[in-house]
Scaffold this motif. Structure first.
Motif, PDB file in Angstrom:
ATOM      1  N   GLY A 161       0.807  -1.206   0.000  1.00 22.43           N
ATOM      2  CA  GLY A 161       0.000   0.000   0.000  1.00 22.43           C
ATOM      3  C   GLY A 161       0.847   1.266   0.000  1.00 22.43           C
ATOM      4  O   GLY A 161       0.600   2.195  -0.775  1.00 22.43           O
ATOM      5  N   VAL A 162       1.868   1.298   0.847  1.00 22.80           N
ATOM      6  CA  VAL A 162       2.736   2.478   0.931  1.00 22.80           C
ATOM      7  C   VAL A 162       3.478   2.719  -0.380  1.00 22.80           C
ATOM      8  O   VAL A 162       3.509   3.836  -0.908  1.00 22.80           O
ATOM      9  N   LEU A 163       4.079   1.671  -0.916  1.00 19.41           N
ATOM     10  CA  LEU A 163       4.882   1.827  -2.134  1.00 19.41           C
ATOM     11  C   LEU A 163       4.016   2.237  -3.333  1.00 19.41           C
ATOM     12  O   LEU A 163       4.418   3.099  -4.130  1.00 19.41           O
ATOM     13  N   LEU A 164       2.838   1.631  -3.455  1.00 19.30           N
ATOM     14  CA  LEU A 164       1.971   1.984  -4.575  1.00 19.30           C
ATOM     15  C   LEU A 164       1.363   3.377  -4.411  1.00 19.30           C
ATOM     16  O   LEU A 164       1.113   4.075  -5.394  1.00 19.30           O
ATOM     17  N   LEU A 165       1.132   3.789  -3.168  1.00 18.48           N
ATOM     18  CA  LEU A 165       0.634   5.149  -2.943  1.00 18.48           C
ATOM     19  C   LEU A 165       1.673   6.168  -3.402  1.00 18.48           C
ATOM     20  O   LEU A 165       1.342   7.150  -4.074  1.00 18.48           O
ATOM     21  N   TYR A 166       2.945   5.928  -3.057  1.00 21.48           N
ATOM     22  CA  TYR A 166       4.008   6.833  -3.510  1.00 21.48           C
ATOM     23  C   TYR A 166       4.087   6.850  -5.034  1.00 21.48           C
ATOM     24  O   TYR A 166       4.261   7.904  -5.658  1.00 21.48           O
ATOM     25  N   ALA A 167       3.954   5.662  -5.636  1.00 18.54           N
ATOM     26  CA  ALA A 167       4.010   5.578  -7.095  1.00 18.54           C
ATOM     27  C   ALA A 167       2.854   6.356  -7.722  1.00 18.54           C
ATOM     28  O   ALA A 167       3.035   7.065  -8.719  1.00 18.54           O
ATOM     29  N   ALA A 168       1.668   6.243  -7.133  1.00 15.10           N
ATOM     30  CA  ALA A 168       0.503   6.940  -7.666  1.00 15.10           C
ATOM     31  C   ALA A 168       0.670   8.453  -7.560  1.00 15.10           C
ATOM     32  O   ALA A 168       0.416   9.195  -8.528  1.00 15.10           O
ATOM     33  N   LEU A 169       1.098   8.923  -6.402  1.00 16.67           N
ATOM     34  CA  LEU A 169       1.228  10.366  -6.195  1.00 16.67           C
ATOM     35  C   LEU A 169       2.356  10.961  -7.026  1.00 16.67           C
ATOM     36  O   LEU A 169       2.381  12.172  -7.272  1.00 16.67           O
ATOM     37  N   ALA A 170       3.296  10.111  -7.458  1.00 16.26           N
ATOM     38  CA  ALA A 170       4.415  10.596  -8.270  1.00 16.26           C
ATOM     39  C   ALA A 170       4.001  10.820  -9.722  1.00 16.26           C
ATOM     40  O   ALA A 170       4.656  11.572 -10.445  1.00 16.26           O
ATOM     41  N   ILE A 171       2.903  10.185 -10.154  1.00 13.81           N
ATOM     42  CA  ILE A 171       2.524  10.285 -11.561  1.00 13.81           C
ATOM     43  C   ILE A 171       1.150  10.919 -11.773  1.00 13.81           C
ATOM     44  O   ILE A 171       0.730  11.097 -12.916  1.00 13.81           O
ATOM     45  N   GLY A 172       0.457  11.261 -10.712  1.00 19.46           N
ATOM     46  CA  GLY A 172      -0.880  11.816 -10.875  1.00 19.46           C
ATOM     47  C   GLY A 172      -1.200  12.876  -9.856  1.00 19.46           C
ATOM     48  O   GLY A 172      -0.420  13.114  -8.919  1.00 19.46           O
ATOM     49  N   PRO A 173      -2.347  13.548  -9.992  1.00 19.32           N
ATOM     50  CA  PRO A 173      -2.738  14.623  -9.073  1.00 19.32           C
ATOM     51  C   PRO A 173      -3.112  14.094  -7.685  1.00 19.32           C
ATOM     52  O   PRO A 173      -3.959  13.208  -7.554  1.00 19.32           O
ATOM     53  N   MET A 174      -2.478  14.630  -6.667  1.00 20.62           N
ATOM     54  CA  MET A 174      -2.733  14.208  -5.293  1.00 20.62           C
ATOM     55  C   MET A 174      -4.168  14.487  -4.890  1.00 20.62           C
ATOM     56  O   MET A 174      -4.761  13.729  -4.115  1.00 20.62           O
ATOM     57  N   SER A 175      -4.761  15.564  -5.415  1.00 18.94           N
ATOM     58  CA  SER A 175      -6.115  15.950  -5.028  1.00 18.94           C
ATOM     59  C   SER A 175      -7.147  14.896  -5.398  1.00 18.94           C
ATOM     60  O   SER A 175      -8.230  14.849  -4.812  1.00 18.94           O
ATOM     61  N   VAL A 176      -6.824  14.039  -6.356  1.00 15.49           N
ATOM     62  CA  VAL A 176      -7.737  12.975  -6.783  1.00 15.49           C
ATOM     63  C   VAL A 176      -7.310  11.621  -6.229  1.00 15.49           C
ATOM     64  O   VAL A 176      -8.128  10.856  -5.696  1.00 15.49           O
ATOM     65  N   LEU A 177      -6.032  11.321  -6.327  1.00 18.26           N
ATOM     66  CA  LEU A 177      -5.556   9.975  -5.995  1.00 18.26           C
ATOM     67  C   LEU A 177      -5.489   9.712  -4.497  1.00 18.26           C
ATOM     68  O   LEU A 177      -5.706   8.580  -4.053  1.00 18.26           O
TER      69      LEU A 177
END
Length: 309
Positions: free
Chosen positions: A74-90
Protein backbone atom coordinates in the motif's frame (compact mmCIF):
# COMPACT_ATOMS: atom_id res chain seq x y z
CA UNK A 1 -18.94 2.00 21.99
CA UNK A 2 -15.40 0.70 22.65
CA UNK A 3 -15.12 -0.27 19.00
CA UNK A 4 -15.89 3.27 17.87
CA UNK A 5 -13.65 4.80 20.55
CA UNK A 6 -10.64 2.63 19.67
CA UNK A 7 -11.32 2.99 15.94
CA UNK A 8 -11.48 6.79 16.06
CA UNK A 9 -8.43 6.99 18.30
CA UNK A 10 -6.49 4.78 15.90
CA UNK A 11 -7.54 6.93 12.92
CA UNK A 12 -6.53 10.19 14.62
CA UNK A 13 -3.18 8.75 15.73
CA UNK A 14 -2.60 7.43 12.20
CA UNK A 15 -3.21 10.95 10.96
CA UNK A 16 -0.71 12.40 13.41
CA UNK A 17 1.88 9.84 12.29
CA UNK A 18 1.23 10.71 8.64
CA UNK A 19 1.69 14.39 9.40
CA UNK A 20 5.08 13.77 11.02
CA UNK A 21 6.07 11.44 8.20
CA UNK A 22 5.09 14.12 5.70
CA UNK A 23 7.22 16.70 7.49
CA UNK A 24 10.24 14.39 7.44
CA UNK A 25 9.62 13.51 3.78
CA UNK A 26 10.25 17.13 2.84
CA UNK A 27 13.93 16.51 3.62
CA UNK A 28 14.39 12.75 3.17
CA UNK A 29 13.07 10.32 0.58
CA UNK A 30 9.57 9.20 1.70
CA UNK A 31 10.41 5.50 1.33
CA UNK A 32 13.43 5.98 3.62
CA UNK A 33 11.25 7.77 6.18
CA UNK A 34 8.69 4.98 6.23
CA UNK A 35 11.36 2.29 6.43
CA UNK A 36 13.08 3.88 9.43
CA UNK A 37 9.75 4.71 11.09
CA UNK A 38 8.64 1.11 10.67
CA UNK A 39 11.87 -0.14 12.24
CA UNK A 40 11.52 2.22 15.21
CA UNK A 41 7.89 1.16 15.61
CA UNK A 42 9.03 -2.36 16.42
CA UNK A 43 10.37 -1.21 19.80
CA UNK A 44 7.05 -0.06 21.41
CA UNK A 45 5.34 -3.15 20.01
CA UNK A 46 7.93 -5.42 21.64
CA UNK A 47 7.46 -3.55 24.92
CA UNK A 48 3.69 -3.95 24.61
CA UNK A 49 4.12 -7.65 23.87
CA UNK A 50 6.24 -8.08 26.99
CA UNK A 51 3.79 -6.18 29.18
CA UNK A 52 0.45 -7.34 27.78
CA UNK A 53 1.49 -10.79 26.67
CA UNK A 54 -0.07 -12.84 23.92
CA UNK A 55 -0.11 -16.37 22.60
CA UNK A 56 1.96 -16.86 19.42
CA UNK A 57 0.32 -19.14 16.88
CA UNK A 58 0.68 -20.07 13.24
CA UNK A 59 -2.58 -18.32 12.45
CA UNK A 60 -1.49 -15.12 14.21
CA UNK A 61 1.89 -15.20 12.49
CA UNK A 62 0.34 -15.81 9.08
CA UNK A 63 -2.16 -12.97 9.34
CA UNK A 64 0.50 -10.70 10.79
CA UNK A 65 2.64 -11.41 7.73
CA UNK A 66 -0.34 -10.67 5.46
CA UNK A 67 -0.84 -7.34 7.24
CA UNK A 68 2.85 -6.46 6.85
CA UNK A 69 2.84 -7.32 3.15
CA UNK A 70 -0.41 -5.42 2.56
CA UNK A 71 0.94 -2.36 4.34
CA UNK A 72 4.22 -2.34 2.43
CA UNK A 73 2.46 -2.75 -0.92
CA UNK A 74 0.00 0.00 0.00
CA UNK A 75 2.74 2.48 0.93
CA UNK A 76 4.88 1.83 -2.13
CA UNK A 77 1.97 1.98 -4.57
CA UNK A 78 0.63 5.15 -2.94
CA UNK A 79 4.01 6.83 -3.51
CA UNK A 80 4.01 5.58 -7.10
CA UNK A 81 0.50 6.94 -7.67
CA UNK A 82 1.23 10.37 -6.19
CA UNK A 83 4.42 10.60 -8.27
CA UNK A 84 2.52 10.29 -11.56
CA UNK A 85 -0.88 11.82 -10.87
CA UNK A 86 -2.74 14.62 -9.07
CA UNK A 87 -2.73 14.21 -5.29
CA UNK A 88 -6.12 15.95 -5.03
CA UNK A 89 -7.74 12.97 -6.78
CA UNK A 90 -5.56 9.98 -5.99
CA UNK A 91 -5.16 10.52 -2.25
CA UNK A 92 -8.93 10.53 -1.55
CA UNK A 93 -9.33 7.60 -3.96
CA UNK A 94 -6.85 5.58 -1.91
CA UNK A 95 -8.68 6.40 1.34
CA UNK A 96 -12.05 5.43 -0.17
CA UNK A 97 -10.77 2.03 -1.31
CA UNK A 98 -9.19 1.49 2.11
CA UNK A 99 -12.61 2.06 3.68
CA UNK A 100 -14.83 0.26 1.19
CA UNK A 101 -12.89 -2.97 0.57
CA UNK A 102 -13.30 -4.39 4.12
CA UNK A 103 -16.96 -3.33 4.08
CA UNK A 104 -17.55 -5.26 0.86
CA UNK A 105 -15.74 -8.29 2.28
CA UNK A 106 -17.88 -8.18 5.42
CA UNK A 107 -21.10 -7.90 3.39
CA UNK A 108 -19.95 -10.79 1.15
CA UNK A 109 -19.50 -12.88 4.30
CA UNK A 110 -23.12 -12.28 5.20
CA UNK A 111 -22.87 -9.30 7.54
CA UNK A 112 -26.10 -7.33 7.51
CA UNK A 113 -25.84 -3.64 8.36
CA UNK A 114 -28.75 -1.71 9.84
CA UNK A 115 -30.13 1.22 7.82
CA UNK A 116 -28.50 3.63 10.28
CA UNK A 117 -25.13 1.88 9.88
CA UNK A 118 -25.40 1.98 6.07
CA UNK A 119 -26.21 5.69 6.16
CA UNK A 120 -23.31 6.33 8.54
CA UNK A 121 -20.91 4.41 6.27
CA UNK A 122 -21.98 6.47 3.25
CA UNK A 123 -21.59 9.72 5.19
CA UNK A 124 -18.15 8.62 6.43
CA UNK A 125 -16.96 7.84 2.90
CA UNK A 126 -18.09 11.28 1.76
CA UNK A 127 -16.26 12.76 4.76
CA UNK A 128 -13.07 10.92 3.77
CA UNK A 129 -13.21 12.37 0.26
CA UNK A 130 -13.80 15.91 1.51
CA UNK A 131 -11.12 15.84 4.21
CA UNK A 132 -8.48 14.15 2.05
CA UNK A 133 -9.01 16.49 -0.90
CA UNK A 134 -6.10 18.91 -1.18
CA UNK A 135 -5.05 21.50 -3.70
CA UNK A 136 -2.71 20.20 -6.37
CA UNK A 137 -0.57 22.76 -8.16
CA UNK A 138 1.77 20.30 -9.86
CA UNK A 139 -0.26 20.20 -13.05
CA UNK A 140 -0.08 16.40 -13.09
CA UNK A 141 -2.62 14.68 -15.34
CA UNK A 142 -4.90 11.89 -14.24
CA UNK A 143 -3.92 8.61 -15.92
CA UNK A 144 -5.23 5.07 -15.77
CA UNK A 145 -1.90 3.95 -14.33
CA UNK A 146 -2.18 6.41 -11.47
CA UNK A 147 -5.79 5.46 -10.74
CA UNK A 148 -4.96 1.75 -10.68
CA UNK A 149 -1.94 2.32 -8.42
CA UNK A 150 -4.04 4.40 -5.99
CA UNK A 151 -6.86 1.85 -5.99
CA UNK A 152 -4.53 -1.07 -5.31
CA UNK A 153 -2.78 0.97 -2.60
CA UNK A 154 -6.16 1.50 -0.94
CA UNK A 155 -6.84 -2.24 -1.19
CA UNK A 156 -3.50 -2.80 0.53
CA UNK A 157 -4.44 -0.52 3.42
CA UNK A 158 -7.83 -2.20 3.63
CA UNK A 159 -6.00 -5.53 3.69
CA UNK A 160 -4.30 -4.52 6.93
CA UNK A 161 -7.69 -4.20 8.64
CA UNK A 162 -8.87 -7.51 7.19
CA UNK A 163 -5.71 -9.27 8.35
CA UNK A 164 -5.89 -7.88 11.89
CA UNK A 165 -9.55 -8.86 12.04
CA UNK A 166 -8.59 -12.46 11.18
CA UNK A 167 -5.96 -12.73 13.93
CA UNK A 168 -6.90 -14.94 16.92
CA UNK A 169 -8.16 -12.79 19.85
CA UNK A 170 -5.63 -14.42 22.21
CA UNK A 171 -2.67 -13.56 19.99
CA UNK A 172 -2.35 -10.11 21.52
CA UNK A 173 0.21 -7.84 19.88
CA UNK A 174 2.23 -10.73 18.45
CA UNK A 175 0.74 -10.42 14.91
CA UNK A 176 1.48 -6.69 14.95
CA UNK A 177 5.13 -7.39 15.70
CA UNK A 178 5.29 -9.87 12.81
CA UNK A 179 3.63 -7.34 10.50
CA UNK A 180 5.99 -4.55 11.51
CA UNK A 181 9.14 -6.66 11.10
CA UNK A 182 8.11 -7.80 7.61
CA UNK A 183 7.10 -4.28 6.64
CA UNK A 184 10.47 -2.97 7.83
CA UNK A 185 12.33 -5.53 5.73
CA UNK A 186 10.30 -4.83 2.58
CA UNK A 187 10.39 -1.04 2.90
CA UNK A 188 14.08 -1.15 3.83
CA UNK A 189 14.82 -3.14 0.67
CA UNK A 190 12.78 -0.67 -1.39
CA UNK A 191 14.65 2.27 0.16
CA UNK A 192 17.98 0.62 -0.64
CA UNK A 193 16.95 0.05 -4.26
CA UNK A 194 15.81 3.67 -4.63
CA UNK A 195 19.06 4.96 -3.11
CA UNK A 196 21.25 2.82 -5.36
CA UNK A 197 19.23 3.78 -8.44
CA UNK A 198 19.42 7.47 -7.56
CA UNK A 199 23.18 7.19 -7.02
CA UNK A 200 23.67 5.59 -10.43
CA UNK A 201 21.52 8.25 -12.06
CA UNK A 202 23.56 11.03 -10.45
CA UNK A 203 26.88 9.47 -11.55
CA UNK A 204 25.61 9.05 -15.13
CA UNK A 205 24.46 12.66 -15.31
CA UNK A 206 20.76 11.87 -14.96
CA UNK A 207 18.17 13.92 -13.13
CA UNK A 208 18.87 14.49 -9.47
CA UNK A 209 16.66 12.91 -6.84
CA UNK A 210 14.43 15.70 -5.50
CA UNK A 211 14.75 14.35 -1.98
CA UNK A 212 18.52 14.39 -2.20
CA UNK A 213 18.88 17.84 -3.69
CA UNK A 214 18.28 21.21 -2.12
CA UNK A 215 15.08 22.52 -3.65
CA UNK A 216 14.71 24.98 -0.81
CA UNK A 217 17.83 26.30 0.82
CA UNK A 218 18.81 23.99 3.65
CA UNK A 219 15.65 21.91 3.37
CA UNK A 220 17.08 18.61 2.12
CA UNK A 221 19.60 16.28 3.72
CA UNK A 222 22.25 15.23 1.19
CA UNK A 223 22.79 11.46 0.82
CA UNK A 224 25.43 10.00 3.09
CA UNK A 225 24.93 12.64 5.78
CA UNK A 226 23.68 11.88 9.29
CA UNK A 227 20.11 12.96 9.91
CA UNK A 228 19.84 16.00 12.24
CA UNK A 229 18.56 15.10 15.74
CA UNK A 230 15.30 17.00 15.25
CA UNK A 231 14.60 15.14 12.01
CA UNK A 232 15.40 11.81 13.60
CA UNK A 233 13.06 12.59 16.51
CA UNK A 234 10.29 13.44 14.04
CA UNK A 235 10.73 10.10 12.26
CA UNK A 236 10.90 8.26 15.60
CA UNK A 237 7.66 9.89 16.78
CA UNK A 238 6.07 8.93 13.47
CA UNK A 239 7.07 5.29 14.00
CA UNK A 240 5.83 5.16 17.59
CA UNK A 241 2.49 6.78 16.76
CA UNK A 242 1.99 4.51 13.76
CA UNK A 243 2.60 1.46 15.97
CA UNK A 244 0.16 2.81 18.58
CA UNK A 245 -2.46 3.35 15.87
CA UNK A 246 -2.13 -0.29 14.81
CA UNK A 247 -2.68 -1.38 18.42
CA UNK A 248 -5.82 0.75 18.60
CA UNK A 249 -7.19 -0.66 15.34
CA UNK A 250 -6.62 -4.24 16.43
CA UNK A 251 -8.19 -3.49 19.81
CA UNK A 252 -11.22 -2.01 18.05
CA UNK A 253 -11.59 -5.10 15.87
CA UNK A 254 -11.53 -7.45 18.86
CA UNK A 255 -13.53 -5.25 21.25
CA UNK A 256 -16.77 -6.90 20.16
CA UNK A 257 -18.00 -10.17 18.68
CA UNK A 258 -20.56 -8.31 16.58
CA UNK A 259 -20.00 -9.17 12.87
CA UNK A 260 -20.63 -5.50 12.09
CA UNK A 261 -17.40 -4.55 13.84
CA UNK A 262 -15.22 -5.03 10.73
CA UNK A 263 -17.05 -2.55 8.46
CA UNK A 264 -17.33 -0.03 11.29
CA UNK A 265 -13.61 -0.14 12.07
CA UNK A 266 -12.59 -0.04 8.41
CA UNK A 267 -14.63 3.11 7.80
CA UNK A 268 -13.40 4.79 10.98
CA UNK A 269 -9.81 3.86 10.11
CA UNK A 270 -10.16 5.62 6.75
CA UNK A 271 -10.86 8.90 8.58
CA UNK A 272 -7.14 9.24 9.34
CA UNK A 273 -6.75 12.36 7.12
CA UNK A 274 -8.60 14.28 9.85
CA UNK A 275 -5.65 13.92 12.21
CA UNK A 276 -3.27 15.04 9.48
CA UNK A 277 -5.14 18.18 8.44
CA UNK A 278 -5.92 19.20 12.02
CA UNK A 279 -2.27 18.90 13.07
CA UNK A 280 -1.20 20.76 9.93
CA UNK A 281 -3.54 23.57 10.95
CA UNK A 282 -2.18 23.70 14.49
CA UNK A 283 1.54 23.29 13.75
CA UNK A 284 1.94 24.76 10.27
CA UNK A 285 -0.96 27.23 10.48
CA UNK A 286 -2.42 25.77 7.32
CA UNK A 287 -6.00 26.86 6.80
CA UNK A 288 -8.58 24.16 6.35
CA UNK A 289 -10.76 24.64 3.30
CA UNK A 290 -14.54 24.78 3.51
CA UNK A 291 -14.91 21.22 2.11
CA UNK A 292 -12.49 19.94 4.74
CA UNK A 293 -14.49 21.57 7.54
CA UNK A 294 -17.64 20.00 6.12
CA UNK A 295 -15.83 16.66 5.95
CA UNK A 296 -14.80 16.87 9.60
CA UNK A 297 -18.38 17.66 10.61
CA UNK A 298 -19.69 14.74 8.54
CA UNK A 299 -17.07 12.45 10.09
CA UNK A 300 -18.34 13.37 13.56
CA UNK A 301 -21.93 12.70 12.48
CA UNK A 302 -20.93 9.37 10.93
CA UNK A 303 -19.07 8.35 14.09
CA UNK A 304 -22.11 9.07 16.23
CA UNK A 305 -24.27 7.12 13.82
CA UNK A 306 -21.92 4.13 13.89
CA UNK A 307 -21.83 4.22 17.71
CA UNK A 308 -25.63 4.16 17.86
CA UNK A 309 -26.10 1.57 15.10
Amino acid sequence: MLTVLFGLTGAVVYGFADFLGGLASRRIRPVAVTAVAAAIGIVPLLIGLAVLGGTPSWAGTLWGAVAGLSGAVGVLLLYAALAIGPMSVLSPLTAVFAAVVPVLVAVARGTVLSPLAVAAVVVAVVAVVLVAAVRDTSGARLTLRGVVAAAVAGCGFGGIVLAYDATPPGAGIHPLVVARVLQTVLLGAAALVVTVHAGRGARSGGAADPAASVGVAGSAVPPGRWWPPRLLLTVAACGVLDALANVCIQAALHASDDPGTLPVVSVLNALYPIGTVVLAGVVLRERLTAPQWIGIALAFIASVGLALA
